[in-house]
Scaffold this motif. Sequence first.
Motif, PDB file in Angstrom:
ATOM      1  N   ARG A 247       0.850  -1.193   0.000  1.00 52.29           N
ATOM      2  CA  ARG A 247       0.000   0.000   0.000  1.00 52.29           C
ATOM      3  C   ARG A 247       0.885   1.242   0.000  1.00 52.29           C
ATOM      4  O   ARG A 247       1.870   1.301   0.735  1.00 52.29           O
ATOM      5  N   SER A 446      -1.536  -1.045  -4.095  1.00 51.20           N
ATOM      6  CA  SER A 446      -2.661  -0.121  -3.965  1.00 51.20           C
ATOM      7  C   SER A 446      -2.111   1.288  -3.777  1.00 51.20           C
ATOM      8  O   SER A 446      -1.402   1.560  -2.812  1.00 51.20           O
ATOM      9  N   GLY A 502      -6.915  -0.905   3.387  1.00 48.88           N
ATOM     10  CA  GLY A 502      -6.767  -0.803   1.944  1.00 48.88           C
ATOM     11  C   GLY A 502      -7.840   0.034   1.290  1.00 48.88           C
ATOM     12  O   GLY A 502      -7.842   0.191   0.062  1.00 48.88           O
TER      13      GLY A 502
END
Length: 534
Positions: A247, A446, A502
Amino acid sequence: MTGRAALAVIVAGAGLAAPVAGTPAAAAAAARAPAAIAWQPCRSYSEEALRRMVPPDRLDRFKEVLARLECGTVSVPLDYERPQGRQITVALTRLKAVDQAHRLGSLAMNPGGPGGSGYLMPVQLLTMNDDAGLNQRYDLIGFDPRGVGYSTKLNCPPPDGDPGPRPAGPETEESARRRYDIESRANAACGRSDPAFLGELTTANVARDLDRIRSGLRDQKLNFVGVSWGTWLGVVYRSQFPANVGRMFLDSVAIPRFSVVAFQDGRAAAAERNARRMAAWIAERHDRYGFGTTPQQVRDAIIALRADYDANPRRFTDLDMPLDGAIVAVSATQDAPVWPLAGQVLAELRDATGPTAPPTVKEVIGDPEPPSEPPADLPEQGNRTMNRAAFCNEDPSRLGFDAAWAAFQKRLADNPMTGRADDFSAGCAGWPLPVQPVRLRPGGGSLVLSGHRYETPSPYEWTLQTQAIVGGKVYTVDDDVHGSVLREPACAADLLSFFDTGRIDGGCAGVPVPEGDGQPAAKTLSRPATGFTF
């Protein structure tokens, strides 16, 4: 990576043959070998150094977090095309997750620059916030990029020559040429002082170093939060190592196709746009500031005031320098939290009759106390040589004087309220090392790109341009304050939720515009950063 090295990677990955020592394949294999972090006791800091690093009311908290810090170094190739050649060290720190049973991984961070130190950033982040926040389930990783702080670095000598004080009023072509000549000679001398080292101070190499840190931490994927130039590092890392990204949250996104000209022009246009917002705010407070009741009236009044100070610089008996249109322009470039102070300064400049400076003007630009000698153990906060090299190694423009002067004059004409806030600069003229442009690609993991709708250092359109190239989700902060997400509680809560789950929504309000028109809370005006610092 050269074609031969890339081919070696493909062959080795396919398992067709074991690399032979001394061949390109062997070099590539050595570069891919797991890194080893040499953990060692952390430095201790004197009380004087600690007081320089943190406000008094946060000192105990800083010491408490500092006691948990782990410190180490990782050895990396200076030149990744020659992985068995000269090695340098990159210094890093770790704050292990408080909840190790539910640990989500390592989260590296960079505060910007280029050339900013991130070594103590985990400690500084937790010092600002009383709860563990990101450190609850993530190991927080700080590091000094190559060329900075406790990592291998080099400091170029100061420029040889002094252009002297700039005459009051607008920059003349003659004084600009003197400045250009001195700066371009300094760039050339710096680049030639150790070209083998300085030529490797690039964002791409910092990204490779970061992946060596990931390897040393034994994490399959690395999470990352970057601010300002740290966002550029983030998207470059993601482009180079798409499979290694977890992430990633990038706040105040940097320009995705860099040149000094585009960089300066984008910032100048953003400053003028935000000054129009300030003009509207001042117009709503005509009874206090007296510049007009409409945004256009205020804008016209500020432009006229700037032109008058340029044509007739003011000299006050209690200031050691004349004031020209630059002080008006600097006042107009301020972020919203500083608008009450900027409005007061502008009103005092308009009404000043001398012989002494108006009180608020004197307060914000009067002679500060000379800085005391920093303690020897105070960590380096930023390295100017790294800043210059990282920018200039990637800058394709490197303008001659005539082109640089024309671009500067155009910025002044296009931005009549704020253009005078920036001084003329030679940019990367004279830098003797080859241009190493970076091309971004979509990556993995992400990605959240956090853009501030009205800010100047990283204009909002750079966020949208970056998304168009690399993908990701845009998170819009409705303020004009550079890199404010980690400091604004509601925005920081969204960031924490993203790293935990997320998921994230589309934005936050950010730092609010002042509602009242009482006494200014701020005491100083911020001048646009010199050089190219994000």
